[in-house]
Every structure is written in structure tokens, then in C-alpha cells.
Design a protein around this motif. Structure first.
Motif, PDB file in Angstrom:
ATOM      1  N   VAL A 100      56.835 -48.082   1.203  1.00 27.93           N
ATOM      2  CA  VAL A 100      58.113 -47.759   1.843  1.00 27.93           C
ATOM      3  C   VAL A 100      59.211 -47.761   0.778  1.00 27.93           C
ATOM      4  O   VAL A 100      60.063 -48.650   0.702  1.00 27.93           O
ATOM      5  N   GLY A 121      60.521 -51.404   1.155  1.00 27.75           N
ATOM      6  CA  GLY A 121      61.125 -51.801   2.423  1.00 27.75           C
ATOM      7  C   GLY A 121      62.469 -52.473   2.342  1.00 27.75           C
ATOM      8  O   GLY A 121      63.121 -52.653   3.364  1.00 27.75           O
ATOM      9  N   GLN A 173      54.723 -52.577   3.738  1.00 30.37           N
ATOM     10  CA  GLN A 173      55.885 -52.032   3.025  1.00 30.37           C
ATOM     11  C   GLN A 173      55.573 -51.538   1.612  1.00 30.37           C
ATOM     12  O   GLN A 173      56.478 -51.102   0.891  1.00 30.37           O
ATOM     13  N   GLU A 186      59.915 -44.875   7.059  1.00 33.54           N
ATOM     14  CA  GLU A 186      58.556 -45.283   7.429  1.00 33.54           C
ATOM     15  C   GLU A 186      57.809 -44.179   8.165  1.00 33.54           C
ATOM     16  O   GLU A 186      56.590 -44.028   7.989  1.00 33.54           O
TER      17      GLU A 186
END
Length: 400
Positions: free
Chosen positions: A332, A221, A329, A285
Motif C-alpha cells: 500500500v 499504509g 499494507q 488499497e
């Protein structure tokens, strides 16, 4: 012994007035602090320090809060893809909370009797600063001369001139507030519901005209790479992306929102890096998270952004939401491919080892490997069963 007061100092008209008022009229021992959240150059910080001492402060410090600002706030704005009213990346409201927290820490460190800020009685900042101070330094007096005495700009100027203060008293046509997460721009065009800022009002002018392709690399993320450059510190990645994308004049817009004190407000902003990062992160995402992860994240992000905008970072519910964001996350990670053009950008696609569009499980609209047509036939009947019962009962009842 004189009382000590700490003032959040920007070097502008309001805070300059406050320092002179406290030293000359109230005979306080004044300690100024500027909290840099990514909006000041070293030269600007030096000039502000010199100005503070000329005004008569007993001490002045600069706190470089850029990294802590990222770690405690910006990171979660990215994780949540937070854009207030689907537009604004909370450029100013987020940094005010960070600044208030550092000012409160300085008050405790030097044992000050009071804390001050230069807010007027018309905007959001007064609430953000006051509330953080009430929570972090309860019992410390909060003094706001501009608000309390309802001073006009001209009254402040006249007072400072009477004290021999030399500074630029000319009010800029546009008010600019720059930080790591974007720059706000206010002017006569933002005072009503209709009007766009002219080209020359934007701090970053269009200087790149040929389209340019870039690759952003995210790890759990966080932005960690741009093209072939790797960054251990995402702050540096944000600044680097801003230097690349800003000259394309992307990330400009005007935000209309609800203020904490209950009125509507309108402000222009330019935030090339923040807007690109949020849109690129969201694109990644959409490929690597499940439907319900995305759905719940969106709901929580809307609350998180609004609550942060209103200065409520210290509410423990924010830690709960941040924990969810962080958990979401884990997968991600990947690359996002973007083309930059004058005034706009386009996301071409993503590559990730966690991509849930993997052809191993089928291709949308073409083939599948995990189920048969008969499976779908039965699933469709079960999936709509309760609604079918509802309509059957309704039709039989209505037909009586």
C-alpha cells in the motif's frame, strides 16, 4: 499518612470538583495528570496546570501521548479504514482508551492507593476508564464522585463556589472535545434524532472557497507525504493535512451509534484530516490489494472499530487483527490525488508501482492478455456448475 489518589484531570467542572472533594473532604494526597492526545495547546496546558495547583494538588503532570496514540491506535484505524457505522472515525472513543492507559501507568509509578475520574453515570467513558483500570491496576480503588453521588452540575458549582474556587462556571452551548483524530461537538441539536448543528457551532469555520488540489503519499499504509512535503512522523502529516483541509469545512457529520451501556447516542464531529486520510487510503488499497484481502480486511475492521469503541483495546484478539492489518499494507504505497472544495472533497485517482490495474495484463472492457474467449467460456460453465446442479435438481423435484 494520607492516601494517594491519581485523577485524570481536564480542568473542567467535574474534575475540578473531584480534586477539591478529595483534598478538603477526604484529605487525600491528590496527584493530577492530563494526557494530551493532540487536543491541547501549550497555553491551555499551562492554564490547566496552574488551575490544578490552585485547587490543591500535590503534583501535576502532563503526558504528551500524541505519538503513542498514533502508534498504538490511529495507525491501525487507517490500515483498517475504520469508520464506525460507515461514518465516524472514532475521534473520542479511541483517545479515551489511550488516556486511561497512561493514567494507570502513573498510578503504578507513584504507588497510589486509588484512581479517580470525573465521569458521570450516563455515558461510555465510565466503562472505558473503569475497565482499563481493572485490567491494568487490579486492586487499586476506583473512585468516581460525580457518578457515585449523582451530583448535578449546579451542586458541583455551589460546592466549588463555597470553597472560593474561581473558574468559568458558564456552561458552553456546545461541548467540544478536540484530539489528533478529530473533534466532537455536542449540543441541543444532537439530543434528538433530528437536527443539524448550526454553522457557528463548528469549531473550524469555512474560510477557503477556491478549490485546491493536493497529493497524499502513502508508504506501506502510512501517510508520509503531502504535496512536496515529506514527513518521517505521520502525526505531523496528519496535523499538516488538517491545517490545509480544515478551512474547507470538510469532514463534518453527525454520528448515530450504540453506546456501551445499551442506548443510542448522537454526536456531531469534524475530522477533515482523518476522513480524507481514510478515504484516500481506501482508494489506494482498492487498486493494490486483491479482492479477498479487501473483503477480509473490511470484516475485521468492522469488528476492530466496534471493539475499540467499547474500550477493549487490551483484548489479545486486537493484536491478532493488527498483525493482519500490518501484513496487508506491504504494497500500500503510492500517491492519491484529491481536490478539496467547500464542504466536500473528491478523489481523482492514484498512482502506485503496485497498481493491479496495470495495462500489461489487459484493460477492463476492452482487451486482455492473460486468457482467451474460449478460456472464459469454459470458466463460466465451471464457475456456475454447482448452482446449475441445484436448480436442475429443484426443477425436476418440483415438477413431480
Amino acid at each position: 499518612m494520607s492516601k494517594k489518589v491519581v485523577i485524570g484531570f481536564s480542568g473542567g467542572l467535574d474534575t475540578s470538583y473531584c480534586v477539591k472533594y478529595f483534598t478538603d473532604e477526604k484529605h487525600y494526597e491528590v496527584h493530577s495528570i492530563i494526557v494530551n492526545t493532540g487536543g491541547f495547546s501549550n497555553e491551555e496546558l499551562k492554564r490547566i496546570e496552574e488551575h490544578a495547583y490552585k485547587l490543591g494538588v500535590a503534583s501535576h503532570i502532563c503526558v504528551d501521548a500524541t505519538k503513542s496514540y498514533y502508534d498504538s491506535i490511529i495507525k491501525y484505524l487507517v490500515f483498517g479504514n475504520v469508520l464506525k457505522n460507515n461514518t465516524y472515525p472514532l475521534s473520542v472513543s479511541a483517545e479515551r482508551v489511550s488516556q486511561a492507559l497512561h493514567i494507570a501507568e502513573h498510578v503504578k509509578k507513584i504507588g497510589a492507593d486509588a484512581v479517580a475520574h470525573g465521569s458521570t453515570g450516563a455515558g461510555n467513558d465510565q466503562v472505558r476508564f473503569d475497565m482499563i483500570f481493572h485490567i491494568m491496576i487490579p486492586g487499586v480503588e476506583i473512585i468516581t464522585p460525580i457518578r457515585d453521588m449523582q451530583l448535578s452540575r449546579q451542586e458541583e458549582i455551589d460546592y466549588l463556589k463555597s470553597k472560593g474556587v474561581q473558574m468559568n462556571f458558564e456552561k458552553s452551548v456546545y461541548s467540544i472535545n478536540k484530539g489528533l483524530w478529530g473533534t466532537s461537538v455536542g449540543g441541543k441539536e444532537t439530543l434528538s434524532s433530528n437536527g443539524m448543528l448550526p454553522e457557528d457551532a463548528w469549531p473550524t469555520q469555512l474560510s477557503k472557497h477556491n478549490p485546491e488540489e493536493i497529493k497524499l503519499h502513502f508508504e506501506k499504509g502510512e501517510l508520509k507525504g503531502i504535496n512536496d512535503a515529506h514527513f518521517d512522523n505521520p502525526v505531523e502529516a496528519i496535523q499538516y493535512l488538517q491545517s490545509i483541509a480544515g478551512p474547507f469545512a470538510v469532514g463534518r457529520d453527525i454520528h448515530v451509534g450504540d453506546t456501551i451501556i445499551g442506548i443510542k447516542g448522537r454526536v456531531g464531529f469534524e475530522a477533515a484530516a482523518p476522513v480524507i486520510i481514510i478515504k484516500a487510503h481506501h482508494a489506494l488499497e482498492k487498486n493494490v490489494l486483491t479482492k479477498w484481502q479487501l473483503t477480509l480486511k473490511s470484516q475485521l475492521a468492522d469488528f476492530y472499530g466496534n471493539w475499540l469503541h467499547e474500550g477493549q483495546l487490551l483484548d489479545p484478539v486486537m493484536r491478532d487483527i493488527e498483525a493482519f492489518f500490518t501484513s496487508s499494507q506491504q504494497n500500500v504505497t503510492g500517491d492519491v490525488f484529491i481536490q478539496l472544495m467547500p464542504y466536500r472533497f473528491q478523489i481523482y485517482g492514484i498512482e502506485s508501482p503496485y497498481d493491479l490495474m496495470s495495462s500489461k495484463f489487459g484493460k477492463y472492457g476492452e482487451m486482455n492478455t492473460g486468457w482467451t474467449g474460449e478460456d472464459v467460456r469454459g470458466f463460466s460453465k465451471i464457475f456456475g456448475n454447482q448452482t446449475a446442479i441445484y436448480h436442475a435438481v429443484k426443477n425436476s423435484t418440483d415438477g413431480k
